[in-house]
Design a protein around this motif. Structure first.
Motif, short mmCIF file in Angstrom:
data_model
loop_
_atom_site.label_atom_id
_atom_site.label_comp_id
_atom_site.label_asym_id
_atom_site.label_seq_id
_atom_site.Cartn_x
_atom_site.Cartn_y
_atom_site.Cartn_z
N GLY A 1 0.80 -1.22 0.00
CA GLY A 1 0.00 0.00 0.00
C GLY A 1 0.83 1.27 0.00
N VAL A 2 0.14 2.37 0.19
CA VAL A 2 0.79 3.68 0.28
C VAL A 2 0.43 4.33 1.61
N ALA A 3 1.21 5.36 1.99
CA ALA A 3 1.04 6.05 3.28
C ALA A 3 0.72 7.52 3.06
N VAL A 4 -0.33 7.98 3.73
CA VAL A 4 -0.82 9.35 3.54
C VAL A 4 -0.93 10.03 4.92
N LEU A 5 -0.44 11.26 5.00
CA LEU A 5 -0.55 12.01 6.24
C LEU A 5 -2.01 12.46 6.43
N ALA A 6 -2.65 11.98 7.51
CA ALA A 6 -4.05 12.31 7.76
C ALA A 6 -4.19 13.73 8.32
N HIS A 7 -5.26 14.39 7.95
CA HIS A 7 -5.67 15.70 8.49
C HIS A 7 -4.53 16.53 9.10
N PRO A 8 -3.55 16.97 8.28
CA PRO A 8 -2.41 17.73 8.83
C PRO A 8 -2.82 19.04 9.49
N GLY A 9 -4.03 19.51 9.18
CA GLY A 9 -4.49 20.75 9.81
C GLY A 9 -4.82 20.58 11.28
N LEU A 10 -4.90 19.32 11.76
CA LEU A 10 -5.27 19.09 13.16
C LEU A 10 -4.07 19.00 14.10
N TYR A 11 -2.87 19.00 13.52
CA TYR A 11 -1.66 19.07 14.34
C TYR A 11 -0.65 19.80 13.48
N TYR A 12 0.37 20.36 14.08
CA TYR A 12 1.28 21.15 13.26
C TYR A 12 2.49 20.32 12.86
N GLY B 1 1.40 10.74 0.32
CA GLY B 1 0.33 11.70 0.08
C GLY B 1 -0.05 12.50 1.31
N ILE B 2 -0.92 13.48 1.07
CA ILE B 2 -1.46 14.32 2.15
C ILE B 2 -2.97 14.36 2.01
N GLU B 3 -3.65 14.21 3.15
CA GLU B 3 -5.11 14.35 3.17
C GLU B 3 -5.44 15.86 3.23
N CYS B 4 -5.58 16.45 2.07
CA CYS B 4 -5.82 17.90 2.00
C CYS B 4 -7.28 18.25 2.31
N PHE B 5 -8.19 17.38 1.86
CA PHE B 5 -9.62 17.64 2.06
C PHE B 5 -10.11 16.87 3.29
N LYS C 1 -12.50 19.04 9.00
CA LYS C 1 -12.05 20.08 9.91
C LYS C 1 -11.03 21.03 9.29
N HIS C 2 -10.77 20.91 8.00
CA HIS C 2 -9.86 21.86 7.33
C HIS C 2 -10.66 23.04 6.79
N THR C 3 -10.23 24.24 7.10
CA THR C 3 -10.83 25.43 6.47
C THR C 3 -10.32 25.49 5.03
N PRO C 4 -10.99 26.27 4.17
CA PRO C 4 -10.50 26.40 2.78
C PRO C 4 -9.03 26.84 2.73
N ALA C 5 -8.62 27.72 3.63
CA ALA C 5 -7.23 28.19 3.62
C ALA C 5 -6.26 27.05 3.95
N VAL C 6 -6.64 26.21 4.92
CA VAL C 6 -5.80 25.07 5.29
C VAL C 6 -5.70 24.10 4.12
N THR C 7 -6.83 23.81 3.48
CA THR C 7 -6.83 22.92 2.31
C THR C 7 -5.89 23.47 1.24
N GLU C 8 -5.97 24.76 0.96
CA GLU C 8 -5.11 25.38 -0.06
C GLU C 8 -3.64 25.22 0.30
#
Ligand code: AMP
Ligand code: ZN
Ligand code: FE
Ligand code: FE
Length: 284
Positions: A186-197, A212-216, A219-226
């Motif tokens: 499989g592959v490894a993706v960083l979950a919800h990076p907006g919830l921790y720094y 990968g990164i879970e961008c969407f 709990k991510h605001t549009p700015a965090v997703t961007e």
């Protein structure tokens, strides 16, 4: 068209969600989703039932998991996708993670009991009814016993980090989690990076093989997703997204709050295929 979206972050009763895989798939199908994963905490037991339910509804299924990992003292959640859910080493490691979770339930309940809250540990395990129990199950037991009004109160008073019944948990390191997922196909993706720094350690994680990164995420605001879309581009990472729906744990189910576009699913599938080719060549 319009209804060709994915949700790649979903919890079920195999960890701290309230839906069965079958209920979740039926509801997602009703909402028009075409691709689903299941990402229970530290277990892949729900994958076979989820795969069957998706097949029955004509949905595409991607095996998934959410690992609780740690990097330099920071708790980081790593989503795994596309692995073989029967991979022996993966299953062996899951057993280990689950044993740690079960032991932690005993320790958390012991702390509550020391505070004269007579919560039987058996009740927590009965409510959890799974191999990968967590703090939400202790919270539900506290609500059921009338000690707390709701789950938020249980977390605020007792279960949040550094609150009286909180117990630190041993976690696998992020590089180890990434290697485990790669070896399992499989592959490894960083979950919800907006919830921790985690931004400062992102280059390290990329060097360790992060895919990968879970961008969407709900709990991510549009700015965090961007911000994370830009970082994914800079580091050549795939982009994923999901609701992180836990069912009826916390008010309304989140299913439907994130609809990941098919182009991202396609790039994820390519990355899975590339990693598989790489790791089968290494013979590991
Ligand atoms: P654990 O894996 O045992 O450390 O528990 C973490 C899980 O608790 C998270 O994945 C969330 O699903 C859940 N959680 C965290 N805070 C809250 C809260 N305030 N109310 C309900 N669930 C929560
Ligand atoms: Zn959870
Ligand atoms: Fe998480
Ligand atoms: Fe989650």
């Amino acid at each position: 068209m319009g209804f060709v979206f994915a949700d790649l972050h979903l919890h079920t009763r195999f960890s701290d969600g309230t839906y069965t895989p079958e209920e979740l798939v039926a509801e997602a199908h009703r909402q028009g989703f075409v691709t689903l994963s299941i990402t229970d905490h530290d277990t892949v037991e729900g994958c076979p039932a989820m795969a069957r339910a998706c097949a029955e509804h004509g949905l595409q299924f991607i095996p998934g998991v959410e690992l609780t990992a740690e990097y330099e003292g920071l708790e980081v959640h790593i989503l795994g996708y596309g692995f073989d859910p029967g991979h022996p080493e993966l299953l062996e490691q899951m057993d280990r993670f689950q044993a740690v979770r079960q032991q932690r339930i005993h320790e958390m309940v012991a702390r509550l009991n020391e505070m004269n809250i007579p919560l039987p540990v058996e009740r927590v395990f009965a409510l959890a009814n799974c191999r990968s129990p967590g703090r939400p199950h202790v919270a539900r037991a506290l609500v059921e016993a009338g000690v707390c009004r709701d789950l938020d109160e249980a977390f605020e008073r007792f279960l949040k980090k550094h609150r009286p019944a909180w117990v630190p948990k041993w976690k696998v390191s992020v590089p180890e989690a990434i290697r485990l997922l790669h070896r399992a196909g499989g592959v490894a993706v960083l979950a919800h990076p907006g919830l921790y720094y985690a931004d400062p350690v992102l280059p390290d994680l990329v060097r360790a093989g992060l895919d990968g990164i879970e961008c969407f995420h709900t709990k991510h605001t549009p700015a965090v997703t961007e911000r994370y879309l830009a970082l994914a581009g800079r580091y050549g990472l795939v982009v994923t997204g999901g609701s992180d729906c836990h069912g009826y744990n916390k008010g309304q189910p989140l299913l439907g709050s994130i609809r990941l576009a098919p182009e991202f699913v396609e790039r994820l599938q390519h990355r899975i295929a590339a990693r598989r080719a790489e790791f089968s060549m290494k013979g590991s």
